[in-house]
Every structure is written in structure tokens, then in C-alpha cells.
Design an enzyme around this catalytic site. Structure first.
Site, PDB file in Angstrom:
ATOM      1  N   GLU A 166       2.867   8.568   5.417  1.00  0.00           N
ATOM      2  CA  GLU A 166       3.957   8.263   6.380  1.00  0.00           C
ATOM      3  C   GLU A 166       5.122   9.240   6.619  1.00  0.00           C
ATOM      4  O   GLU A 166       5.396   9.831   7.312  1.00  0.00           O
ATOM      5  CB  GLU A 166       4.301   6.951   6.768  1.00  0.00           C
ATOM      6  CG  GLU A 166       4.822   6.737   8.122  1.00  0.00           C
ATOM      7  CD  GLU A 166       5.517   5.390   8.376  1.00  0.00           C
ATOM      8  OE1 GLU A 166       6.193   5.085   7.474  1.00  0.00           O
ATOM      9  OE2 GLU A 166       5.566   4.788   9.229  1.00  0.00           O
ATOM     10  N   GLY A 224      13.520  -5.077  13.001  1.00  0.00           N
ATOM     11  CA  GLY A 224      12.776  -5.131  11.621  1.00  0.00           C
ATOM     12  C   GLY A 224      11.918  -6.156  11.597  1.00  0.00           C
ATOM     13  O   GLY A 224      12.282  -7.427  11.837  1.00  0.00           O
ATOM     14  N   ASP A 225      10.673  -6.004  11.401  1.00  0.00           N
ATOM     15  CA  ASP A 225       9.372  -6.971  11.400  1.00  0.00           C
ATOM     16  C   ASP A 225       9.548  -7.344   9.831  1.00  0.00           C
ATOM     17  O   ASP A 225       8.982  -6.446   9.014  1.00  0.00           O
ATOM     18  CB  ASP A 225       8.168  -6.168  11.793  1.00  0.00           C
ATOM     19  CG  ASP A 225       6.834  -6.902  11.604  1.00  0.00           C
ATOM     20  OD1 ASP A 225       7.070  -7.860  10.876  1.00  0.00           O
ATOM     21  OD2 ASP A 225       5.853  -6.581  12.073  1.00  0.00           O
ATOM     22  N   TYR A 257       9.664   9.885  15.538  1.00  0.00           N
ATOM     23  CA  TYR A 257      10.437  10.359  14.311  1.00  0.00           C
ATOM     24  C   TYR A 257      10.265  11.877  13.928  1.00  0.00           C
ATOM     25  O   TYR A 257      11.205  12.465  14.024  1.00  0.00           O
ATOM     26  CB  TYR A 257      10.030   9.490  13.265  1.00  0.00           C
ATOM     27  CG  TYR A 257      10.242   7.984  13.362  1.00  0.00           C
ATOM     28  CD1 TYR A 257      11.593   7.694  13.195  1.00  0.00           C
ATOM     29  CD2 TYR A 257       9.396   7.158  13.805  1.00  0.00           C
ATOM     30  CE1 TYR A 257      11.771   6.113  13.511  1.00  0.00           C
ATOM     31  CE2 TYR A 257       9.478   5.674  13.744  1.00  0.00           C
ATOM     32  CZ  TYR A 257      10.849   5.202  13.705  1.00  0.00           C
ATOM     33  OH  TYR A 257      11.211   4.090  13.853  1.00  0.00           O
ATOM     34  N   HIS A 304      13.428 -10.141  12.144  1.00  0.00           N
ATOM     35  CA  HIS A 304      12.557 -11.254  12.824  1.00  0.00           C
ATOM     36  C   HIS A 304      11.501 -11.292  11.895  1.00  0.00           C
ATOM     37  O   HIS A 304      10.820 -10.709  11.358  1.00  0.00           O
ATOM     38  CB  HIS A 304      12.368 -10.990  14.337  1.00  0.00           C
ATOM     39  CG  HIS A 304      11.840  -9.610  14.432  1.00  0.00           C
ATOM     40  ND1 HIS A 304      12.479  -8.687  14.790  1.00  0.00           N
ATOM     41  CD2 HIS A 304      10.457  -8.890  14.396  1.00  0.00           C
ATOM     42  CE1 HIS A 304      11.849  -7.582  14.941  1.00  0.00           C
ATOM     43  NE2 HIS A 304      10.719  -7.746  14.572  1.00  0.00           N
ATOM     44  N   CYS A 342      12.483   2.505  15.529  1.00  0.00           N
ATOM     45  CA  CYS A 342      13.031   1.424  15.001  1.00  0.00           C
ATOM     46  C   CYS A 342      13.958   1.774  13.812  1.00  0.00           C
ATOM     47  O   CYS A 342      15.350   0.950  13.769  1.00  0.00           O
ATOM     48  CB  CYS A 342      12.086   0.690  14.143  1.00  0.00           C
ATOM     49  SG  CYS A 342      10.899  -0.379  15.269  1.00  0.00           S
ATOM     50  N   TRP A 365      -0.443   3.663  12.203  1.00  0.00           N
ATOM     51  CA  TRP A 365       0.093   4.002  13.649  1.00  0.00           C
ATOM     52  C   TRP A 365      -0.897   3.956  14.806  1.00  0.00           C
ATOM     53  O   TRP A 365      -0.626   4.159  15.746  1.00  0.00           O
ATOM     54  CB  TRP A 365       0.871   5.174  13.576  1.00  0.00           C
ATOM     55  CG  TRP A 365       2.154   5.364  13.118  1.00  0.00           C
ATOM     56  CD1 TRP A 365       2.581   5.533  11.866  1.00  0.00           C
ATOM     57  CD2 TRP A 365       3.341   4.844  13.773  1.00  0.00           C
ATOM     58  NE1 TRP A 365       3.898   5.302  11.725  1.00  0.00           N
ATOM     59  CE2 TRP A 365       4.538   4.945  13.027  1.00  0.00           C
ATOM     60  CE3 TRP A 365       3.679   4.393  14.980  1.00  0.00           C
ATOM     61  CZ2 TRP A 365       5.718   4.492  13.111  1.00  0.00           C
ATOM     62  CZ3 TRP A 365       5.038   4.069  15.503  1.00  0.00           C
ATOM     63  CH2 TRP A 365       5.952   3.971  14.454  1.00  0.00           C
ATOM     64  N   ARG A 393      17.403  -0.919  14.223  1.00  0.00           N
ATOM     65  CA  ARG A 393      17.772  -1.728  15.331  1.00  0.00           C
ATOM     66  C   ARG A 393      16.803  -3.027  15.213  1.00  0.00           C
ATOM     67  O   ARG A 393      17.066  -4.047  15.685  1.00  0.00           O
ATOM     68  CB  ARG A 393      17.561  -0.921  16.412  1.00  0.00           C
ATOM     69  CG  ARG A 393      16.127  -0.525  16.820  1.00  0.00           C
ATOM     70  CD  ARG A 393      15.804  -0.097  18.086  1.00  0.00           C
ATOM     71  NE  ARG A 393      14.458   0.139  18.306  1.00  0.00           N
ATOM     72  CZ  ARG A 393      13.350  -0.504  18.631  1.00  0.00           C
ATOM     73  NH1 ARG A 393      13.748  -1.886  18.939  1.00  0.00           N
ATOM     74  NH2 ARG A 393      12.277  -0.177  18.848  1.00  0.00           N
ATOM     75  N   TYR A 398       7.622 -12.590  12.851  1.00  0.00           N
ATOM     76  CA  TYR A 398       6.485 -13.041  13.952  1.00  0.00           C
ATOM     77  C   TYR A 398       6.141 -14.421  13.652  1.00  0.00           C
ATOM     78  O   TYR A 398       5.846 -14.526  12.613  1.00  0.00           O
ATOM     79  CB  TYR A 398       5.471 -12.052  14.116  1.00  0.00           C
ATOM     80  CG  TYR A 398       6.147 -10.712  14.905  1.00  0.00           C
ATOM     81  CD1 TYR A 398       6.268 -10.938  16.399  1.00  0.00           C
ATOM     82  CD2 TYR A 398       6.266  -9.787  14.190  1.00  0.00           C
ATOM     83  CE1 TYR A 398       6.752  -9.680  16.982  1.00  0.00           C
ATOM     84  CE2 TYR A 398       6.678  -8.501  14.739  1.00  0.00           C
ATOM     85  CZ  TYR A 398       7.131  -8.435  16.164  1.00  0.00           C
ATOM     86  OH  TYR A 398       7.257  -7.277  16.879  1.00  0.00           O
ATOM     87  N   HIS A 420       0.904  -1.114   0.021  1.00  0.00           N
ATOM     88  CA  HIS A 420       0.009  -0.151   0.148  1.00  0.00           C
ATOM     89  C   HIS A 420       0.946   1.381  -0.008  1.00  0.00           C
ATOM     90  O   HIS A 420       1.233   1.774   1.120  1.00  0.00           O
ATOM     91  CB  HIS A 420      -0.829   0.102   1.424  1.00  0.00           C
ATOM     92  CG  HIS A 420      -1.970   0.829   1.091  1.00  0.00           C
ATOM     93  ND1 HIS A 420      -2.879   1.291   2.312  1.00  0.00           N
ATOM     94  CD2 HIS A 420      -2.642   1.521   0.162  1.00  0.00           C
ATOM     95  CE1 HIS A 420      -3.798   2.076   1.880  1.00  0.00           C
ATOM     96  NE2 HIS A 420      -3.818   2.019   0.769  1.00  0.00           N
TER      97      HIS A 420
END
Ligand code: THF
Length: 277
Positions: free
Chosen positions: A58, A181-182, A94, A220, A159, A80, A179, A222, A51
């Protein structure tokens, strides 16, 4: 976007089970780097439809220096919502650190204006850095993100902790140190966001885009994204799309949503996944 699938495959194959703040559980690796040559096209993931509208809004919201989600909600962006107070506050995240870092003596530092000035005047500098990591305003881990935001602390520690620009032979490159990351949900957003920022900064500094280098700390997946990752890994990437930016914009703070046009974005269907708060 084979680079992204390689990251996903690496985490799936090498990742070790690790618990996390959100209580969801992950498989995780520490340390990974991807490089994207921005002359080869825009690095928006093609193995699921992303998207882009949320990504652009953002980034514009960060650049405005805003930390209340009102602007995002007015533009139909909800990414958010899970961390904000009922009033829409996220604390000094940020936008605040980028545009009005607290100088401690009542002054504020606009890191974005400063770094653009430095790129224009001292392109060989090795200090072209913007930091979002501010230890003075990190959340208190005894409280939830919303509680921290209500107390004036950051809802979440950033992040994307810092990024550095580099100019060589008329080309602007950017490296991000992230630091955490999803890999399934966040990283496609993060890649596109910083690639876009690099194109925008290059344009206002009269430079050509070079590379975006994405360095990850804890990368990582999830555990409730593993099935979605399998679906994605079975897909074949399409060629990269092309980002066209209105060439008349010469001030980083004057970009609007209508100044961006993505061409030739061919992507596999979207894949839904729950976000860990
Ligand atoms: N927390 C977690 N767990 N993952 C993250 O990626 C993440 N972020 C930001 C802050 N905390 C995070 C928030 N960014 C989506 C995308 C980015 C986010 C948060 C959520 C998301 O749900 N994406 C869906 C829907 C897209 C849309 O609504 O436009 C998707 O399918 O991509 C990483 O910076």
C-alpha cells in the site's frame, strides 16, 4: 506495543457511543497521541498477527502516485477493494495528492519530492509538511464512495490528512495527524505504514530514524469489533521486531517490496474483523 493496547483500552473505557457514516456504530474518543521511538524497534502490533505485505505494498502504491487498485490486486492486496469502482478507480486519493496535487494553473505539485528536497537542504524548516486533505476534491456526501470515485471525486476523504517531518541532531521524526482512526483494523496498518515511511525517508536523506508520533482525531472502535478488542486486550505484547531496509536504495521512488525484511516478528494469532465501508 503497549502503546497500541493502551489506546485500545482507553477507547474501550472512555469511548462514548457515536453513530457514523457507515451505519455500523462506534465507541469514540476525540484526541489521542502515541509516540514510537523507532530506534527501539519496528512498531508492528504483536498482539495479533498483522499482514505486513499489504502495508508495504500500500505504501509503495501511494509513493507511485497511483489511485487505481490494479497494482494492489496484482500483488494480492485487497484492502481497498470495497471502495473502488468496477474499473478499480478510487478518485484522487493519497497517491494523487502526494505526487500530483493540482496547482490550479495546469501545474502539479510533487509533495514527496519537494519535502525530501527540503529535508536535505533546510532540515531546520518548520514547514516539512505533506497534505492529503484537499477540499476541492472531497467526496459529495450525497453519494456512495464508489459513485464519488466514478465522478472523479475521492472515494473517501483521506484519514491520514497530513504529516510533518522534523530533524534534530541527525535524527528524522515524523508526526501524522489522522482525522479518523479505526482502532482495531486500520490503526495497526497506519502505525506501521508511517513508521516505515519515516525509515525510508531517513535513509534517503542520510539521517537516523527518530520518533513516529501518531496524533488521532476521532479514535473509535466499531461496535462489531468489540469482542475482537477484548481478545486482544487479554494478550501480552511481544518485543518489537526489527525492520531491515536495503541500504543501497537512496531514492525514495526506487524502493521495491524485496528491499524490506522484518526480523524477529513474534505475534499472537491473527484476529478477523469485518471492515466498515
Ligand atoms: N475504513 C475503515 N472502516 N477502516 C479502515 O481502517 C480504513 N482504512 C483504509 C480506508 N478506509 C478505512 C483502508 N485500509 C483492512 C486494513 C486496512 C484498510 C482496510 C481494510 C483490513 O481489512 N485488514 C484485515 C485484513 C488484512 C489483509 O487483507 O491484508 C486485518 O485483519 O488487518 C485505514 O487506513
Amino acid at each position: 506495543m503497549k502503546e497500541y493496547l493502551q489506546l485500545m483500552r482507553h477507547v474501550r473505557e472512555q469511548g462514548v457511543r457515536k453513530e457514523d457514516r457507515t451505519g455500523t456504530g462506534t465507541i469514540s474518543v476525540f484526541g489521542y497521541q502515541m509516540r514510537f521511538n523507532l530506534a527501539e524497534g519496528f512498531p508492528l502490533v504483536t498482539t495479533k498477527k498483522c499482514h505486513l505485505k499489504s502495508i508495504i505494498h500500500e505504501l509503495l502504491w501511494f509513493l507511485k502516485g497511483e489511485t487505481n487498485i490494479r497494482y494492489l490486486q496484482d500483488n494480492g492486496v485487497s484492502i481497498w477493494d470495497g471502495w473502488a469502482t468496477p474499473e478499480g478507480e478510487l478518485g484522487p486519493v493519497y497517491g494523487h495528492q502526494w505526487r500530483s496535487w493540482d496547482g490550479g494553473d495546469g501545474s502539479t505539485i510533487d509533495q514527496i519530492s519537494d519535502v525530501i528536497h527540503q529535508i536535505k537542504t533546510t532540515p531546520d524548516s518548520r514547514r516539512l509538511i505533506v497534505s492529503a486533505w484537499n477540499p476541492a476534491v472531497l467526496p459529495d456526501t450525497r453519494y456512495s464512495p464508489k459513485e464519488n470515485a466514478a465522478m472523479g471525486k475521492q472515494a473517501l476523504p483521506p484519514c491520514h490528512t497530513m504529516f510533518q517531518f522534523y530533524v534534530l541532531e541527525g535524527k528524522l521524526s515524523c508526526q501524522l495527524y489522522q482525522r479518523s482512526g479505526d482502532v482495531f483494523l486500520g490503526v495497526p496498518f497506519n502505525i506501521a505504514s508511517y513508521a516505515l515511511l519515516t525509515l525510508m525517508v531517513a535513509q534517503v536523506c542520510d539521517l537516523q530514524p527518530g520518533e513516529f508520533i501518531h496524533t488521532l482525531g476521532d479514535a473509535h472502535l466499531y461496535v462489531n469489533h468489540l469482542a475482537q478488542a477484548e481478545t486482544q486486550l487479554a494478550r501480552k505484547p511481544y518485543p518489537k521486531p526489527k525492520m531491515i531496509i536495503n541500504p543501497n536504495v537512496k531514492d525514495i521512488f526506487n524502493f521495491t517490496f524485496e528491499d524490506f525484511e522484518l526480523q524477529n516478528y513474534q505475534a499472537h494469532p491473527h484476529i478477523k474483523a469485518p471492515v466498515a465501508i
